[in-house]
Design a protein around this motif. Structure first.
Motif, PDB file in Angstrom:
ATOM      1  N   PHE A 418       7.067   2.119   2.805  1.00  0.00           N
ATOM      2  CA  PHE A 418       5.736   1.727   3.248  1.00  0.00           C
ATOM      3  C   PHE A 418       5.746   1.089   4.644  1.00  0.00           C
ATOM      4  O   PHE A 418       4.822   0.356   4.991  1.00  0.00           O
ATOM      5  N   LYS A 419       6.756   1.396   5.421  1.00  0.00           N
ATOM      6  CA  LYS A 419       6.853   0.742   6.727  1.00  0.00           C
ATOM      7  C   LYS A 419       5.843   1.324   7.715  1.00  0.00           C
ATOM      8  O   LYS A 419       5.405   2.475   7.607  1.00  0.00           O
ATOM      9  N   ASN A 420       5.482   0.519   8.710  1.00  0.00           N
ATOM     10  CA  ASN A 420       4.563   0.955   9.756  1.00  0.00           C
ATOM     11  C   ASN A 420       5.162   2.111  10.551  1.00  0.00           C
ATOM     12  O   ASN A 420       6.379   2.201  10.739  1.00  0.00           O
ATOM     13  N   GLY A 421       4.290   2.996  11.046  1.00  0.00           N
ATOM     14  CA  GLY A 421       4.726   4.083  11.909  1.00  0.00           C
ATOM     15  C   GLY A 421       5.431   5.215  11.191  1.00  0.00           C
ATOM     16  O   GLY A 421       6.036   6.080  11.831  1.00  0.00           O
ATOM     17  N   ARG A 422       5.331   5.272   9.864  1.00  0.00           N
ATOM     18  CA  ARG A 422       6.067   6.291   9.108  1.00  0.00           C
ATOM     19  C   ARG A 422       5.227   7.522   8.781  1.00  0.00           C
ATOM     20  O   ARG A 422       5.759   8.616   8.627  1.00  0.00           O
ATOM     21  N   PHE A 423       3.908   7.393   8.705  1.00  0.00           N
ATOM     22  CA  PHE A 423       3.082   8.413   8.063  1.00  0.00           C
ATOM     23  C   PHE A 423       2.411   9.342   9.071  1.00  0.00           C
ATOM     24  O   PHE A 423       1.833   8.899  10.062  1.00  0.00           O
ATOM     25  N   THR A 424       2.494  10.640   8.773  1.00  0.00           N
ATOM     26  CA  THR A 424       1.866  11.637   9.652  1.00  0.00           C
ATOM     27  C   THR A 424       0.379  11.782   9.358  1.00  0.00           C
ATOM     28  O   THR A 424      -0.398  12.156  10.238  1.00  0.00           O
ATOM     29  N   LYS A 425      -0.010  11.511   8.102  1.00  0.00           N
ATOM     30  CA  LYS A 425      -1.423  11.627   7.732  1.00  0.00           C
ATOM     31  C   LYS A 425      -1.808  10.411   6.875  1.00  0.00           C
ATOM     32  O   LYS A 425      -1.078  10.045   5.938  1.00  0.00           O
ATOM     33  N   VAL A 426      -2.947   9.822   7.206  1.00  0.00           N
ATOM     34  CA  VAL A 426      -3.501   8.727   6.413  1.00  0.00           C
ATOM     35  C   VAL A 426      -4.924   9.120   6.024  1.00  0.00           C
ATOM     36  O   VAL A 426      -5.735   9.458   6.884  1.00  0.00           O
ATOM     37  N   PHE A 427      -5.200   9.098   4.733  1.00  0.00           N
ATOM     38  CA  PHE A 427      -6.542   9.349   4.216  1.00  0.00           C
ATOM     39  C   PHE A 427      -6.997   8.100   3.486  1.00  0.00           C
ATOM     40  O   PHE A 427      -6.241   7.537   2.689  1.00  0.00           O
ATOM     41  N   THR A 428      -8.225   7.675   3.693  1.00  0.00           N
ATOM     42  CA  THR A 428      -8.698   6.538   2.901  1.00  0.00           C
ATOM     43  C   THR A 428     -10.207   6.374   2.977  1.00  0.00           C
ATOM     44  O   THR A 428     -10.857   6.800   3.942  1.00  0.00           O
ATOM     45  N   ASN A 429     -10.738   5.767   1.942  1.00  0.00           N
ATOM     46  CA  ASN A 429     -12.129   5.321   1.873  1.00  0.00           C
ATOM     47  C   ASN A 429     -12.051   3.855   1.452  1.00  0.00           C
ATOM     48  O   ASN A 429     -12.120   3.540   0.275  1.00  0.00           O
ATOM     49  N   PRO A 430     -11.874   2.941   2.408  1.00  0.00           N
ATOM     50  CA  PRO A 430     -11.566   1.551   2.065  1.00  0.00           C
ATOM     51  C   PRO A 430     -12.787   0.784   1.574  1.00  0.00           C
ATOM     52  O   PRO A 430     -13.931   1.195   1.809  1.00  0.00           O
ATOM     53  N   PRO A 431     -12.575  -0.339   0.898  1.00  0.00           N
ATOM     54  CA  PRO A 431     -13.699  -1.231   0.591  1.00  0.00           C
ATOM     55  C   PRO A 431     -14.329  -1.717   1.896  1.00  0.00           C
ATOM     56  O   PRO A 431     -13.605  -2.036   2.851  1.00  0.00           O
ATOM     57  N   GLY A 457     -10.984 -17.400  15.351  1.00  0.00           N
ATOM     58  CA  GLY A 457     -11.463 -18.028  14.129  1.00  0.00           C
ATOM     59  C   GLY A 457     -12.486 -17.211  13.360  1.00  0.00           C
ATOM     60  O   GLY A 457     -12.852 -17.571  12.237  1.00  0.00           O
ATOM     61  N   LYS A 458     -12.968 -16.094  13.932  1.00  0.00           N
ATOM     62  CA  LYS A 458     -13.984 -15.288  13.263  1.00  0.00           C
ATOM     63  C   LYS A 458     -13.326 -14.393  12.218  1.00  0.00           C
ATOM     64  O   LYS A 458     -12.382 -13.650  12.513  1.00  0.00           O
ATOM     65  N   ASP A 459     -13.818 -14.464  10.994  1.00  0.00           N
ATOM     66  CA  ASP A 459     -13.249 -13.655   9.915  1.00  0.00           C
ATOM     67  C   ASP A 459     -13.459 -12.167  10.186  1.00  0.00           C
ATOM     68  O   ASP A 459     -14.414 -11.770  10.868  1.00  0.00           O
ATOM     69  N   ILE A 460     -12.577 -11.355   9.622  1.00  0.00           N
ATOM     70  CA  ILE A 460     -12.572  -9.915   9.868  1.00  0.00           C
ATOM     71  C   ILE A 460     -13.102  -9.190   8.629  1.00  0.00           C
ATOM     72  O   ILE A 460     -12.667  -9.453   7.505  1.00  0.00           O
ATOM     73  N   GLU A 461     -14.051  -8.270   8.843  1.00  0.00           N
ATOM     74  CA  GLU A 461     -14.535  -7.465   7.724  1.00  0.00           C
ATOM     75  C   GLU A 461     -13.387  -6.641   7.140  1.00  0.00           C
ATOM     76  O   GLU A 461     -12.551  -6.113   7.873  1.00  0.00           O
ATOM     77  N   LEU A 462     -13.377  -6.540   5.810  1.00  0.00           N
ATOM     78  CA  LEU A 462     -12.272  -5.879   5.128  1.00  0.00           C
ATOM     79  C   LEU A 462     -12.119  -4.420   5.550  1.00  0.00           C
ATOM     80  O   LEU A 462     -11.001  -3.921   5.722  1.00  0.00           O
ATOM     81  N   GLY A 463     -13.254  -3.724   5.735  1.00  0.00           N
ATOM     82  CA  GLY A 463     -13.181  -2.330   6.159  1.00  0.00           C
ATOM     83  C   GLY A 463     -12.481  -2.169   7.507  1.00  0.00           C
ATOM     84  O   GLY A 463     -11.708  -1.234   7.712  1.00  0.00           O
ATOM     85  N   LEU A 464     -12.749  -3.121   8.424  1.00  0.00           N
ATOM     86  CA  LEU A 464     -12.107  -3.071   9.742  1.00  0.00           C
ATOM     87  C   LEU A 464     -10.635  -3.449   9.657  1.00  0.00           C
ATOM     88  O   LEU A 464      -9.792  -2.883  10.357  1.00  0.00           O
ATOM     89  N   ALA A 465     -10.331  -4.407   8.805  1.00  0.00           N
ATOM     90  CA  ALA A 465      -8.930  -4.775   8.609  1.00  0.00           C
ATOM     91  C   ALA A 465      -8.136  -3.579   8.065  1.00  0.00           C
ATOM     92  O   ALA A 465      -7.004  -3.317   8.482  1.00  0.00           O
ATOM     93  N   MET A 466      -8.742  -2.848   7.150  1.00  0.00           N
ATOM     94  CA  MET A 466      -8.078  -1.669   6.597  1.00  0.00           C
ATOM     95  C   MET A 466      -7.931  -0.573   7.657  1.00  0.00           C
ATOM     96  O   MET A 466      -6.925   0.134   7.715  1.00  0.00           O
ATOM     97  N   PHE A 467      -8.953  -0.430   8.495  1.00  0.00           N
ATOM     98  CA  PHE A 467      -8.898   0.513   9.615  1.00  0.00           C
ATOM     99  C   PHE A 467      -7.687   0.202  10.494  1.00  0.00           C
ATOM    100  O   PHE A 467      -6.922   1.086  10.890  1.00  0.00           O
ATOM    101  N   ASN A 468      -7.506  -1.068  10.772  1.00  0.00           N
ATOM    102  CA  ASN A 468      -6.375  -1.533  11.568  1.00  0.00           C
ATOM    103  C   ASN A 468      -5.045  -1.182  10.886  1.00  0.00           C
ATOM    104  O   ASN A 468      -4.100  -0.702  11.531  1.00  0.00           O
ATOM    105  N   ARG A 469      -4.968  -1.412   9.585  1.00  0.00           N
ATOM    106  CA  ARG A 469      -3.727  -1.119   8.854  1.00  0.00           C
ATOM    107  C   ARG A 469      -3.420   0.370   8.864  1.00  0.00           C
ATOM    108  O   ARG A 469      -2.262   0.787   8.956  1.00  0.00           O
TER     109      ARG A 469
END
Length: 540
Positions: A418-431, A457-469
Motif C-alpha cells: 500500500f505504499k505511495n507511488g505504487r499504483f497505475t490506476k486508482v478508482f474511487t467514490n470517496p465519502p 488550522g482550517k479543517d479539510i473536507e474528507l472528500g478532498l483529503a481522499m483526493f489528495n491520498r
C-alpha cells in the motif's frame, strides 16, 4: 457404486442393489438425511386393510405390504406414520402395475402426501408421481427421477423446481423496493436481531449465500438452485442456517468470528427473506445487489451522515472504459465500500481474456487492492470477489487518509503493498460533503499536501483529503478516476482545490453523473473525473 453406509442396510437382490440403493443415494444428495429414510432390511410396512391399520396404531402385529423406500418429515419423526411424507415403490416392472400399487398404498396410509413409482435410478428415467390431499388422489403425472423432491420442497402437484434458468434479473428500482420492504419486515417482526448494524450484517450474509447459490446454478442451469424456501418456516430457517454454515467453511478468512458464522434471524424472518429474493438472479448484477441492500440499510440507520453513496454500475463501467485496463496495471480503491470498482475490474479482465479465468484470478490476487473503514463493507467486498473468482487478498480494513494512525491502528497497511507511488490506476467514490472533515493537524501529520493551500488550522473536507491520498498513491503517469461534487472544480470558494490540482494532475475526461443515478440516496451534483499524474510538478 452405492456408498457403504447405504449398501449395508439393503436386502439381498439385484433390485435393491441396482435401484433402491441408488435412489436412496439420490435422496441423500437432495438433502434428505439417511436417518429419515426407511428402506432395505428395515422396510416400511403399509397395513393391508383399515382393521390392520388399527392394529398398527395399538402397537400390535399386523398384516402389511412392504414398501421399498419411505421418507419422513425429520429424523426425529422417522417411523411415525403420522409424519410420513412420501413413498417410493420399485418392485413393479411397468407403470400400469406400479400405478395400481401406489394407489393401494396411498389409500391405506392416512398422512402420506405422495407416491412415486420408479424402476431405474438414472435421473432421466421415467417415473410416475401420484399426489394425495384432503380431496383424495391426484391424476397420475409422468415425471423423471430428477423430479424426486428435494428436502423441504413443497410436496404438491403444482410445485415446480426453481432452476437458474427461471431466475429473473431485477431492476434497480425493484431491488430498492425489495430491500426496503425486507428491512421493514425485519424491524417489525424479528426479535433476535434488533440493532441496525447487525440487521445489515445478517441481511448481507443471506445475500452472499444467495450469490453463491446463483453461481452454482449458473454452472448447471437446469438443476434446482439450493437457495429456496421450504414448505414451513422452520424448514426454511434450519436449511438456510445449515447451508450458511457450509458456506462459511469455504471462506474462513471472511467469516472469522462466531457471530460472522451464524444466521441469527428467526425462522419466520429467514423464510420471508428467502421467499422474497429466491426468484431473482443476483450473480449477473453482482456488486450492485449488495451495494443497494447496503445503501438501504445504511440510510435507514442514518449512515448517510458518513457521506457513503455507493457507486452505480453504469458509472463504474464507464470509468473502466475510460481507464483502459491492462495486465500491467496495479489497481487500488482507497474507499472501496462494497467493492464495486474492484469487482468490475476483475470482470473486465475476465472479459478481455475469456479463456484464462484461472490466470486472471491469480492476477487479481496481486493486482487488486482495496481499503475501507467499514468492517462489513470489507467483508462484503472480499466475499463477492471470492464468489466471482477471487482478487480479495489485498482488500483490508483501514483508514486510507490518516496514515499517521497506521502504526497503532492498522499496521497491515505499512507493507509495501500500500505504499505511495505504487499504483497505475486508482478508482474511487470517496465519502464527501461539507460536514465531513478531518482536523488540520491530522491532515498535516498524514502528509497531505493540500494543507499548503488552505488557511492554517482550517479543517479539510474528507472528500478532498481522499483526493489528495489518491494522488499520493499514484505512480508517475498513473491515472485516477474519482467521483466528486462538481463544486470542488467550479465554485469560487474551492479555487484552492484547482490550484492544488493544476501542477499535479492533468484532466483527461470530465463526465456529469445524473442525479438519479444514486437512486435518491445522494442529491449533490456530481462529476466523474479522470486525471493523469504529472511526471514533474512545478516548484511552488
Amino acid at each position: 457404486m452405492v456408498a457403504d453406509y447405504i449398501r449395508e442396510k439393503l436386502k439381498d437382490g439385484p433390485e435393491q442393489e441396482l435401484v433402491v440403493g441408488p435412489l436412496v443415494e439420490r435422496l441423500v444428495s437432495n438433502g434428505w438425511k439417511i436417518e429419515q429414510i426407511v428402506y432395505g432390511k428395515n422396510e416400511w410396512k403399509v397395513p393391508k386393510t383399515p382393521s390392520e391399520a388399527s392394529k398398527r396404531e395399538k402397537g400390535t402385529s399386523f398384516d402389511y405390504f412392504p414398501v421399498d423406500i419411505a421418507v419422513f418429515e425429520s429424523p426425529e419423526t422417522c417411523g411415525d406414520y403420522r409424519h410420513l411424507l412420501f413413498l417410493i415403490e420399485c418392485k413393479q416392472p411397468n407403470i400400469d402395475v406400479g400405478l395400481q400399487q401406489l394407489e393401494t398404498y396411498l389409500s391405506l396410509e392416512p398422512h402420506v402426501k405422495l407416491g412415486i413409482w420408479a424402476n431405474n435410478p438414472d435421473i432421466s428415467s421415467d417415473t410416475l408421481f401420484v399426489y394425495k390431499d384432503a380431496k383424495g388422489l391426484s391424476f397420475p403425472k409422468k415425471k423423471t427421477v430428477k423430479d424426486i423432491p428435494l428436502i423441504g420442497a413443497p410436496i404438491s402437484p403444482t410445485s415446480v423446481n426453481l432452476t437458474f434458468n427461471d431466475l429473473v434479473i431485477p431492476t434497480k428500482d425493484t431491488l430498492y423496493k425489495t430491500f426496503s420492504e425486507l428491512l421493514d419486515k425485519v424491524v417489525a417482526q424479528d426479535g433476535n436481531v434488533t440493532r441496525r448494524e447487525e440487521q445489515l450484517d445478517q441481511l448481507c450474509n443471506i445475500i452472499l449465500l444467495k450469490l453463491d447459490s446463483d453461481k452454482q446454478g449458473k454452472i448447471d442451469p437446469k438443476n434446482e438452485v439450493y437457495f429456496r424456501v421450504f414448505a414451513t418456516e422452520s424448514g426454511t430457517g434450519d436449511y438456510i442456517k445449515e447451508k450458511f454454515s457450509t458456506f462459511t467453511d469455504i471462506y474462513p478468512d471472511i467469516f472469522i468470528t462466531q457471530s460472522d458464522q451464524e444466521i441469527r434471524f428467526d425462522n419466520a424472518t429467514i423464510h420471508d427473506i428467502v421467499e422474497k429474493i429466491s426468484k431473482f438472479n443476483f450473480i449477473d448484477i453482482g456488486a450492485d445487489t449488495v451495494s443497494i441492500a447496503f445503501q438501504v440499510l445504511r440510510s435507514a440507520a442514518l449512515k448517510q451522515e458518513e457521506g457513503q453513496y455507493f457507486t452505480p454500475k453504469q458509472v463504474i463501467q464507464a470509468a473502466m472504459k475510460l481507464m483502459d485496463l491492462n495486465l500491467n496495471d496495479i489497481i487500488i480503491d482507497p474507499a472501496c465500500g462494497t467493492g464495486g470498482f474492484l469487482i468490475q475490474a476483475l470482470i473486465e479482465l475476465k472479459e478481455l481474456y475469456p479463456n484464462q479465468e484461472r490466470e486472471i484470478s491469480r492476477w487479481a490476487q496481486l493486482h487488486l487492492h482495496g481499503i475501507d473503514k467499514d468492517a462489513i463493507g470489507i467483508k462484503l467486498t472480499k466475499a463477492i470477489m471470492q464468489i466471482l473468482g477471487d482478487g480479495s487478498a489485498h482488500c483490508v480494513r483501514g483508514d486510507s487518509v490518516l496514515t499517521h494512525t497506521w502504526e497503532s491502528k492498522y499496521p497491515h497497511l505499512l507493507t509495501n503493498s500500500f505504499k505511495n507511488g505504487r499504483f497505475t490506476k486508482v478508482f474511487t467514490n470517496p465519502p464527501f460533503g461539507a460536514p465531513l472533515k478531518i482536523k488540520y493537524k491530522d491532515a498535516k501529520k498524514s502528509g497531505l499536501s493540500i494543507t499548503e493551500y488552505v488557511d492554517t488550522g482550517k479543517d479539510i473536507e474528507l472528500g478532498l483529503a481522499m483526493f489528495n491520498r489518491c494522488y499520493d498513491l499514484l505512480k508517475d503517469k498513473g491515472r485516477l478516476c474519482i467521483v466528486l461534487p462538481e463544486t470542488y472544480f467550479f465554485s469560487p470558494s474551492y479555487k484552492f482545490v484547482r490550484d492544488w490540482v493544476k501542477d499535479r494532475l492533468k484532466p483527461i475526461c470530465v463526465a456529469n453523473v445524473p442525479m438519479d443515478a444514486f437512486q435518491g440516496f445522494c442529491r449533490a451534483k456530481l462529476i466523474s473525473i479522470s486525471l493523469k499524474k504529472s511526471t514533474k510538478r512545478k516548484l511552488m
